[in-house]
Design a protein around this motif. Structure first.
Motif, PDB file in Angstrom:
ATOM      1  N   PHE A   1       0.686  -1.292   0.060  1.00 32.75           N
ATOM      2  CA  PHE A   1       0.043  -0.149   0.074  1.00 32.75           C
ATOM      3  C   PHE A   1       0.807   1.253   0.164  1.00 32.75           C
ATOM      4  O   PHE A   1       0.579   2.112  -0.791  1.00 32.75           O
ATOM      5  CB  PHE A   1      -0.870  -0.117   1.419  1.00 32.75           C
ATOM      6  CG  PHE A   1      -2.056   1.237   1.242  1.00 32.75           C
ATOM      7  CD1 PHE A   1      -2.887   0.975   0.362  1.00 32.75           C
ATOM      8  CD2 PHE A   1      -1.885   2.152   2.133  1.00 32.75           C
ATOM      9  CE1 PHE A   1      -3.904   2.085   0.447  1.00 32.75           C
ATOM     10  CE2 PHE A   1      -2.721   2.991   2.015  1.00 32.75           C
ATOM     11  CZ  PHE A   1      -3.777   3.248   1.121  1.00 32.75           C
ATOM     12  N   GLY A   2       1.925   1.123   0.947  1.00 33.34           N
ATOM     13  CA  GLY A   2       3.041   2.232   0.887  1.00 33.34           C
ATOM     14  C   GLY A   2       3.462   2.596  -0.633  1.00 33.34           C
ATOM     15  O   GLY A   2       3.788   3.853  -1.160  1.00 33.34           O
ATOM     16  N   ALA A   3       3.748   1.323  -1.375  1.00 30.74           N
ATOM     17  CA  ALA A   3       4.618   1.638  -2.395  1.00 30.74           C
ATOM     18  C   ALA A   3       3.576   2.101  -3.692  1.00 30.74           C
ATOM     19  O   ALA A   3       3.889   3.016  -4.349  1.00 30.74           O
ATOM     20  CB  ALA A   3       5.273   0.341  -2.940  1.00 30.74           C
ATOM     21  N   PHE A   4       2.316   1.668  -3.388  1.00 24.59           N
ATOM     22  CA  PHE A   4       1.265   2.180  -4.301  1.00 24.59           C
ATOM     23  C   PHE A   4       1.097   3.715  -4.241  1.00 24.59           C
ATOM     24  O   PHE A   4       0.876   4.624  -5.122  1.00 24.59           O
ATOM     25  CB  PHE A   4       0.080   1.497  -4.024  1.00 24.59           C
ATOM     26  CG  PHE A   4      -1.304   1.878  -4.799  1.00 24.59           C
ATOM     27  CD1 PHE A   4      -1.501   1.524  -6.257  1.00 24.59           C
ATOM     28  CD2 PHE A   4      -2.249   2.542  -4.110  1.00 24.59           C
ATOM     29  CE1 PHE A   4      -2.459   2.034  -6.791  1.00 24.59           C
ATOM     30  CE2 PHE A   4      -3.618   2.770  -4.854  1.00 24.59           C
ATOM     31  CZ  PHE A   4      -3.693   2.756  -6.216  1.00 24.59           C
ATOM     32  N   ILE A   5       1.094   4.070  -2.758  1.00 25.90           N
ATOM     33  CA  ILE A   5       0.922   5.672  -2.640  1.00 25.90           C
ATOM     34  C   ILE A   5       2.003   6.304  -3.183  1.00 25.90           C
ATOM     35  O   ILE A   5       1.718   7.366  -3.936  1.00 25.90           O
ATOM     36  CB  ILE A   5       0.787   5.924  -0.929  1.00 25.90           C
ATOM     37  CG1 ILE A   5      -0.491   5.148  -0.477  1.00 25.90           C
ATOM     38  CG2 ILE A   5       0.972   7.440  -0.852  1.00 25.90           C
ATOM     39  CD1 ILE A   5      -1.604   5.807  -1.088  1.00 25.90           C
ATOM     40  N   LEU A   6       3.173   5.860  -2.999  1.00 27.46           N
ATOM     41  CA  LEU A   6       4.434   6.451  -3.653  1.00 27.46           C
ATOM     42  C   LEU A   6       4.305   6.528  -5.202  1.00 27.46           C
ATOM     43  O   LEU A   6       4.634   7.480  -5.847  1.00 27.46           O
ATOM     44  CB  LEU A   6       5.672   5.611  -3.373  1.00 27.46           C
ATOM     45  CG  LEU A   6       6.096   5.940  -1.755  1.00 27.46           C
ATOM     46  CD1 LEU A   6       7.249   5.074  -1.478  1.00 27.46           C
ATOM     47  CD2 LEU A   6       6.495   7.318  -1.544  1.00 27.46           C
ATOM     48  N   VAL A   7       3.885   5.602  -5.917  1.00 30.86           N
ATOM     49  CA  VAL A   7       3.681   5.428  -7.475  1.00 30.86           C
ATOM     50  C   VAL A   7       2.867   6.616  -7.701  1.00 30.86           C
ATOM     51  O   VAL A   7       2.843   7.305  -8.683  1.00 30.86           O
ATOM     52  CB  VAL A   7       3.223   3.950  -7.848  1.00 30.86           C
ATOM     53  CG1 VAL A   7       3.055   4.128  -9.308  1.00 30.86           C
ATOM     54  CG2 VAL A   7       4.541   3.082  -7.387  1.00 30.86           C
ATOM     55  N   LEU A   8       1.517   6.582  -6.885  1.00 28.90           N
ATOM     56  CA  LEU A   8       0.481   7.684  -7.239  1.00 28.90           C
ATOM     57  C   LEU A   8       1.060   8.847  -7.126  1.00 28.90           C
ATOM     58  O   LEU A   8       0.787   9.773  -7.982  1.00 28.90           O
ATOM     59  CB  LEU A   8      -0.774   7.504  -6.372  1.00 28.90           C
ATOM     60  CG  LEU A   8      -1.738   6.192  -6.678  1.00 28.90           C
ATOM     61  CD1 LEU A   8      -2.681   6.253  -5.761  1.00 28.90           C
ATOM     62  CD2 LEU A   8      -2.174   6.521  -8.118  1.00 28.90           C
ATOM     63  N   ASN A   9       1.799   9.474  -6.107  1.00 29.18           N
ATOM     64  CA  ASN A   9       2.564  10.500  -5.932  1.00 29.18           C
ATOM     65  C   ASN A   9       3.302  10.838  -7.200  1.00 29.18           C
ATOM     66  O   ASN A   9       3.454  12.089  -7.426  1.00 29.18           O
ATOM     67  CB  ASN A   9       3.055  10.600  -4.515  1.00 29.18           C
ATOM     68  CG  ASN A   9       2.129  10.759  -3.470  1.00 29.18           C
ATOM     69  OD1 ASN A   9       0.943  11.280  -3.608  1.00 29.18           O
ATOM     70  ND2 ASN A   9       2.521  10.574  -2.256  1.00 29.18           N
ATOM     71  N   ALA A  10       3.957   9.971  -7.591  1.00 26.62           N
ATOM     72  CA  ALA A  10       4.985  10.120  -8.574  1.00 26.62           C
ATOM     73  C   ALA A  10       4.360  10.391  -9.977  1.00 26.62           C
ATOM     74  O   ALA A  10       4.888  11.465 -10.828  1.00 26.62           O
ATOM     75  CB  ALA A  10       5.949   8.985  -8.843  1.00 26.62           C
ATOM     76  N   PHE A  11       3.108  10.114  -9.991  1.00 30.22           N
ATOM     77  CA  PHE A  11       2.405  10.455 -11.509  1.00 30.22           C
ATOM     78  C   PHE A  11       1.385  11.485 -11.201  1.00 30.22           C
ATOM     79  O   PHE A  11       0.889  11.995 -12.437  1.00 30.22           O
ATOM     80  CB  PHE A  11       1.680   9.233 -11.946  1.00 30.22           C
ATOM     81  CG  PHE A  11       2.614   8.263 -12.370  1.00 30.22           C
ATOM     82  CD1 PHE A  11       3.402   8.474 -13.663  1.00 30.22           C
ATOM     83  CD2 PHE A  11       2.714   6.889 -11.963  1.00 30.22           C
ATOM     84  CE1 PHE A  11       4.333   7.444 -14.152  1.00 30.22           C
ATOM     85  CE2 PHE A  11       3.614   5.882 -12.403  1.00 30.22           C
ATOM     86  CZ  PHE A  11       4.425   6.283 -13.414  1.00 30.22           C
ATOM     87  N   ILE A  12       1.036  12.015 -10.158  1.00 28.69           N
ATOM     88  CA  ILE A  12      -0.105  13.096 -10.112  1.00 28.69           C
ATOM     89  C   ILE A  12       0.630  14.325  -9.558  1.00 28.69           C
ATOM     90  O   ILE A  12       1.563  14.405  -8.696  1.00 28.69           O
ATOM     91  CB  ILE A  12      -1.142  12.735  -8.912  1.00 28.69           C
ATOM     92  CG1 ILE A  12      -1.718  11.329  -9.495  1.00 28.69           C
ATOM     93  CG2 ILE A  12      -1.949  13.666  -8.651  1.00 28.69           C
ATOM     94  CD1 ILE A  12      -2.986  10.822  -8.749  1.00 28.69           C
TER      95      ILE A  12
END
Length: 52
Positions: free
Chosen positions: A41-52
């Motif tokens: 879940f933490g990795a998913f949030i980091l990926v979302l922050n990288a693209f948004i």
């Protein structure tokens, strides 16, 4: 007069019984599953922050 306090063990006895009781209908999840889910879940949030 006694220097030891006899109420400490008696006051915690109810909590020990409460946490030792296991319900047969309870959901059982392995702690490793919780840690893995948190990491993913933490990795998913980091990926979302990288693209948004």
């Amino acid at each position: 007069m006694s220097s030891s306090d006899g109420g400490g063990l008696m006051s915690s006895a109810g909590l020990v019984r409460y946490f030792d009781a296991e319900d047969s209908n309870a959901i059982r999840i392995d702690p490793k599953t919780i840690v893995a889910f948190g990491a993913l879940f933490g990795a998913f949030i980091l990926v979302l922050n990288a693209f948004i």
